[in-house]
Write an enzyme that holds these catalytic residues in place. Structure first.
Site, short mmCIF file in Angstrom:
data_model
loop_
_atom_site.label_atom_id
_atom_site.label_comp_id
_atom_site.label_asym_id
_atom_site.label_seq_id
_atom_site.Cartn_x
_atom_site.Cartn_y
_atom_site.Cartn_z
CD GLU A 169 -2.90 -1.22 2.34
OE1 GLU A 169 -2.82 -0.36 3.23
OE2 GLU A 169 -3.80 -2.10 2.31
CG ASN A 187 -0.48 -7.16 -1.37
OD1 ASN A 187 -0.99 -7.83 -2.26
ND2 ASN A 187 -1.04 -7.02 -0.18
CG HIS A 216 -9.74 -5.84 0.49
ND1 HIS A 216 -10.05 -6.94 1.28
CD2 HIS A 216 -8.42 -5.59 0.68
CE1 HIS A 216 -8.95 -7.32 1.94
NE2 HIS A 216 -7.95 -6.53 1.59
CD GLU A 272 -4.53 -7.99 1.71
OE1 GLU A 272 -5.43 -7.23 2.17
OE2 GLU A 272 -3.32 -7.74 1.83
CG ASP A 310 -12.72 -8.83 1.63
OD1 ASP A 310 -12.61 -7.89 0.82
OD2 ASP A 310 -12.26 -8.79 2.79
C1 XIL Z 1 -6.41 -6.39 8.24
C2 XIL Z 1 -6.73 -7.55 9.13
O1 XIL Z 1 -7.63 -8.38 8.45
C3 XIL Z 1 -7.33 -7.07 10.43
O2 XIL Z 1 -7.47 -8.14 11.33
C4 XIL Z 1 -6.45 -6.00 11.06
O3 XIL Z 1 -7.11 -5.47 12.21
C5 XIL Z 1 -6.17 -4.89 10.08
O4 XIL Z 1 -5.58 -5.44 8.90
N1 XIL Z 1 -4.97 -4.69 3.63
C6 XIL Z 1 -4.00 -5.54 4.10
C7 XIL Z 1 -4.29 -6.42 5.26
O5 XIL Z 1 -2.92 -5.63 3.49
O6 XIL Z 1 -3.14 -6.66 6.04
C8 XIL Z 1 -5.39 -5.88 6.12
O7 XIL Z 1 -5.70 -6.87 7.12
C9 XIL Z 1 -6.59 -5.53 5.27
C10 XIL Z 1 -6.24 -4.47 4.28
#
Ligand code: XIL
Length: 487
Positions: free
Chosen positions: A174, A215, A251, A279, A281
């Protein structure tokens, strides 16, 4: 689509509902599919979505959280469905170096050991990120030289600790804003643009076999942010900065799979890097209903197909096993139900969306089904009564002259075994350079690996995994037969 909540969420202090999740691992590019030698069916870890993905030369992973592994339904689904894991929080800076020079690998080690015991590869997440960063770093007042060495020291310790055990690392997470400018993290404002390349160099030095990824989120479609990342990767390839992959977090909001996802994956791949959905969802406004769940299923199928249609898309990781522990409701108020299994571990329509896209059936697993047990196989020598085992060989990763593979040993007998010996002949003169979780002897093409003290005992239907790195040239074929003898 914007992610206004991501930053505040990731800065949130440890949550009462701890979250975790993730898996990932991977088959490399086109190769890598699980290959079975002495048995005709895969080992227990390769069931469910992971097995379907492996048949396509990919992995299917989940974020995994240590604090839920004690819940049997959680562990059952995680181990049955996924062949790759990503520690949801356990390898982040605040977990691994909470105070300067003081390293803690408890959580990360537990994830790695769980994964090794279940034939899952691990994506390390993440070495350099503005979030979940301890204040001794973010508010340390370091100058550029000192912060650079703080960062290099962190990477060399953490990536060094896991050297040879991870499929990949999200080296930097990020680092861009949605408009394509650099995020003004402490690394950016103190060190400048060069910190990203420096981080990748440090990661390569610490673990030469892990695939090194950049990432980020909101880079799934072709837009200002993904183009900024694209330009950085292109420059890195030209300059020789070691980068192997780009992770698209994915996401998503229900109904908003970018129509150019596949084209975007392909343009990154065309730069000579792997790509992965890291990641995933797909969140919806709660409560869920059948129409939203059907849309979600179609969205999951679409993103899965986009990955399968790009040869260098090595795998997909969903950001959690179950809706019950998803980070979404805490971070995006009013939204939830973003994953493949509901709060009670029932497979949702999204599950069949994924399995159908992966070429599997469209039936759901039964809620309590355990990982598929391995069938019997013919042992090569006469083991004690009731003792037998099988072994599966899987190439996990391959680069110019090196490769990484893992072998899963499964107890196919009716009693516990106290030790095992696995043998094969390499077809192309491959040479093992380093092996873990086993004792190696190699003579010419012939390899024999015996258990070490801590992994010889395996209960019926249980399995254990060892891994290795090796050299190859010309061809890197999979052994046609891998035998296992139990004692
Ligand atoms: C999130 C986790 O799922 C949570 O448990 C934590 O509180 C915050 O981080 N991008 C990422 C992940 O790269 O590491 C994040 O994970 C979600 C957003």
């Amino acid at each position: 689509m914007t992610h206004p909540m991501l930053e505040s969420a990731s800065r949130a202090p440890a949550r009462t509902r701890a979250r975790l999740a993730a898996t990932a691992l991977a088959a490399t590019t086109l190769a890598a599919a699980a290959v079975v030698a002495a048995v005709t069916t895969p080992a227990s870890a390769a069931s469910g979505l992971g097995q379907l993905a492996a048949a396509q030369g990919r992995y299917f992973g989940t974020a995994l959280a240590n604090n839920h592994l004690g819940e049997s339904a959680y562990a059952t689904v995680a181990d049955r469905e996924f062949n790759s894991v990503t520690p949801e929080n356990e390898m982040k800076w605040d977990a691994t170096e909470p105070s300067r020079g003081s390293f803690n690998y408890t959580g990360g080690d537990a994830i790695v050991s769980h994964a090794q015991g279940h034939g899952q590869s691990v994506r390390g997440h993440t070495l350099v990120w503005h979030s979940q960063l301890p204040s001794w770093v973010s508010n340390g007042g370091f100058n550029a030289a000192t912060l650079t060495s703080v960062m290099q020291n962190h990477i060399s310790n953490v990536a060094g600790h896991y050297k040879g055990k991870l499929y990949a690392w999200d080296v930097v997470n990020e680092a861009f804003n949605d408009d394509g400018t650099r995020r003004q993290s402490v690394f950016q404002t103190t060190i400048g643009d060069s910190y990203i390349a420096t981080a990748f160099q440090a990661a390569r030095a610490a673990d030469p076999t892990a695939k090194l990824y950049y990432n980020d989120y909101n880079i799934e479609g072709i837009n200002a942010k993904s183009t900024a990342v694209y330009n950085m990767v292109k420059a890195f390839k030209q300059q020789g900065v070691p980068i192997d992959g780009v992770g698209l977090q994915t996401h998503l909001i229900l109904g908003q799979v970018p129509s150019d996802l596949q084209a975007n994956l392909q343009r990154f791949a065309d730069l000579g890097v792997d790509v992965a959905l890291t990641e995933v969802d797909v969140r919806m406004q709660t409560p869920a209903d059948s129409s939203k769940l059907a849309t979600q299923s179609a969205n999951y199928a679409a993103l899965t197909k986009a990955c399968l249609n790009v040869a260098r898309c090595v795998g997909i990781t969903v950001w959690g096993v179950t809706d019950k522990y998803s980070w979404v409701p805490d971070v995006f108020p009013g939204y939830g139900a973003p994953l493949l299994f509901d709060d009670s571990y029932n497979a949702k329509p999204a599950y069949t969306g994924v399995s159908g896209a992966l070429g599997g059936g469209t039936s759901s697993p039964s809620p309590s089904a355990s990982p598929s047990s391995s069938p019997s196989s013919s042992p090569t020598s006469s083991p004690p009564p009731g003792r037998s085992c099988s072994a599966t060989y899987r190439k996990v990763n391959e680069w110019n002259t090196g490769f990484q593979a893992e072998v899963t040993v499964t107890n196919t007998g009716s009693s516990s075994m106290g030790g095992w010996t696995v043998s094969w002949a390499f077809p192309n003169g491959q040479k093992i350079t380093q092996l873990w979780n086993g004792t190696l002897s190699q003579s010419g093409a012939n390899v024999t690996v015996k258990n070490v003290s801590y992994n010889g005992t395996v209960t019926p239907n249980g399995s254990t995994t060892f891994g290795f790195t090796g050299d190859w040239s010309g061809a890197n074929g999979t052994p046609s037969s891998v035998t296992c003898a139990a004692s």
